[in-house]
Write a protein that holds these residues in place. Sequence first.
Motif, PDB file in Angstrom:
ATOM      1  N   LEU A  45       0.539  -0.806  -0.193  1.00 22.53           N
ATOM      2  CA  LEU A  45       0.093   0.327   0.181  1.00 22.53           C
ATOM      3  C   LEU A  45       0.716   1.096   0.142  1.00 22.53           C
ATOM      4  O   LEU A  45       0.302   2.561  -0.318  1.00 22.53           O
ATOM      5  CB  LEU A  45      -0.715  -0.082   0.734  1.00 22.53           C
ATOM      6  CG  LEU A  45      -1.628   1.426   1.190  1.00 22.53           C
ATOM      7  CD1 LEU A  45      -2.633   1.383  -0.525  1.00 22.53           C
ATOM      8  CD2 LEU A  45      -2.869   0.924   2.265  1.00 22.53           C
ATOM      9  N   GLN A  46       1.830   1.130   0.283  1.00 23.55           N
ATOM     10  CA  GLN A  46       2.841   1.992   0.673  1.00 23.55           C
ATOM     11  C   GLN A  46       3.835   2.580  -1.108  1.00 23.55           C
ATOM     12  O   GLN A  46       3.295   4.152  -1.137  1.00 23.55           O
ATOM     13  CB  GLN A  46       4.417   1.957   1.743  1.00 23.55           C
ATOM     14  CG  GLN A  46       4.469   1.718   3.126  1.00 23.55           C
ATOM     15  CD  GLN A  46       5.279   2.197   3.553  1.00 23.55           C
ATOM     16  OE1 GLN A  46       5.993   0.944   3.787  1.00 23.55           O
ATOM     17  NE2 GLN A  46       5.614   2.638   4.270  1.00 23.55           N
ATOM     18  N   VAL A  47       3.343   1.866  -1.716  1.00 24.59           N
ATOM     19  CA  VAL A  47       4.245   1.936  -3.195  1.00 24.59           C
ATOM     20  C   VAL A  47       2.953   2.586  -4.243  1.00 24.59           C
ATOM     21  O   VAL A  47       2.939   3.258  -4.403  1.00 24.59           O
ATOM     22  CB  VAL A  47       4.546   0.669  -3.770  1.00 24.59           C
ATOM     23  CG1 VAL A  47       4.894   1.244  -5.049  1.00 24.59           C
ATOM     24  CG2 VAL A  47       5.615   0.328  -2.491  1.00 24.59           C
ATOM     25  N   ALA A  48       1.441   1.863  -3.578  1.00 22.79           N
ATOM     26  CA  ALA A  48      -0.108   2.766  -3.727  1.00 22.79           C
ATOM     27  C   ALA A  48      -0.182   3.796  -3.821  1.00 22.79           C
ATOM     28  O   ALA A  48      -0.382   4.088  -4.851  1.00 22.79           O
ATOM     29  CB  ALA A  48      -0.481   1.571  -4.229  1.00 22.79           C
ATOM     30  N   MET A  49       0.269   4.248  -2.439  1.00 23.70           N
ATOM     31  CA  MET A  49       0.248   5.647  -2.160  1.00 23.70           C
ATOM     32  C   MET A  49       0.926   6.428  -2.830  1.00 23.70           C
ATOM     33  O   MET A  49       0.772   8.176  -2.660  1.00 23.70           O
ATOM     34  CB  MET A  49      -0.688   5.378  -0.775  1.00 23.70           C
ATOM     35  CG  MET A  49      -0.897   4.650  -0.610  1.00 23.70           C
ATOM     36  SD  MET A  49      -1.735   4.565   1.837  1.00 23.70           S
ATOM     37  CE  MET A  49      -2.543   7.072   1.394  1.00 23.70           C
ATOM     38  N   GLY A  50       1.855   6.412  -3.669  1.00 25.58           N
ATOM     39  CA  GLY A  50       3.141   7.125  -4.096  1.00 25.58           C
ATOM     40  C   GLY A  50       3.151   7.764  -2.995  1.00 25.58           C
ATOM     41  O   GLY A  50       4.343   7.895  -1.851  1.00 25.58           O
ATOM     42  N   PRO A  51       3.007   9.245  -2.957  1.00 25.62           N
ATOM     43  CA  PRO A  51       3.885  10.524  -1.751  1.00 25.62           C
ATOM     44  C   PRO A  51       3.528  10.144  -0.419  1.00 25.62           C
ATOM     45  O   PRO A  51       4.108  10.962   0.041  1.00 25.62           O
ATOM     46  CB  PRO A  51       3.483  11.828  -2.756  1.00 25.62           C
ATOM     47  CG  PRO A  51       3.106  11.267  -4.845  1.00 25.62           C
ATOM     48  CD  PRO A  51       2.596  10.271  -4.487  1.00 25.62           C
ATOM     49  N   MET A  52       2.178   9.572  -0.893  1.00 22.76           N
ATOM     50  CA  MET A  52       1.072   9.453   0.299  1.00 22.76           C
ATOM     51  C   MET A  52       1.528   8.068   1.186  1.00 22.76           C
ATOM     52  O   MET A  52       0.995   8.485   2.141  1.00 22.76           O
ATOM     53  CB  MET A  52       0.158  10.022   0.253  1.00 22.76           C
ATOM     54  CG  MET A  52      -1.064  11.724   0.463  1.00 22.76           C
ATOM     55  SD  MET A  52      -2.259  11.841   0.186  1.00 22.76           S
ATOM     56  CE  MET A  52      -3.418  11.223  -0.965  1.00 22.76           C
TER      57      MET A  52
END
Length: 248
Positions: A45-52
């Motif tokens: 999910l960290q990767v999927a949310m990008g800058p956030m």
Amino acid sequence: MSATPSVPQKPRRRPVTLHDLVLLAVLAVVFGFLYWALVQVWGWLQVAMGPMGDLAQNVLIGGWMVVAPLALYIVRKPGVGIVVEIVASIVEVVFLASPVGPTLILVGLIQGAGAEVAFAATRYRRYGWWVFVVSGITAALANLVLGMVRFGWAGQDLFALRVGFQFASGILLCGLLAKVIGDALLRTGVLDNYAIGRAAREAERAERAESAGEPAQPTAPDQPTVPDQAAERTQSAEQAEPKGTAHP
């Protein structure tokens, strides 16, 4: 000489039994593994949310606290939410090599205590939906304060969004999900011999008595069930009759 009237004593809360401890151990181990699996989802999910991506943990935080209200819902004893969260964190650290490390045990303590506050406020007597909502909020609040101390969240960008994710996740994935899981397990019958099952049977008896126009006689929610009173009265009457009496 007049006899001193007896004062009815309030039923005592049953202590934690070996039966309860076995269930708590099972819950801790199962959710320890599920918590570890959620760590893997956190990375994706960290990767999927990008800058956030840093907010991913706040989106999922409720899932790491769900076992505390679930254990309280089933066993209904003070402290079980804290204990089961601590044991689940130990399972993560010792057996699954959680990347958080031993600090996770302290986190489990704080999260379990936060989730238990709502039930303690009702003296462990109320288990409606609103109690689980409040439990999710207090658990999220406890974790939020911990994050503010450990990581300085209050001074970071997107703090308001982080708070929103934190409380939404606490309500949905911690409080309400625990209620849904507990009710689903109760319907299967596997929890009939625990406090949640006894309380359900007591509620059914009270509902039947109310529909029949009879006064309900509730017992403490974690007290064992009693035999049917009508059957007891019938048996007592039969024993009191002299031998040789003909029944109509």
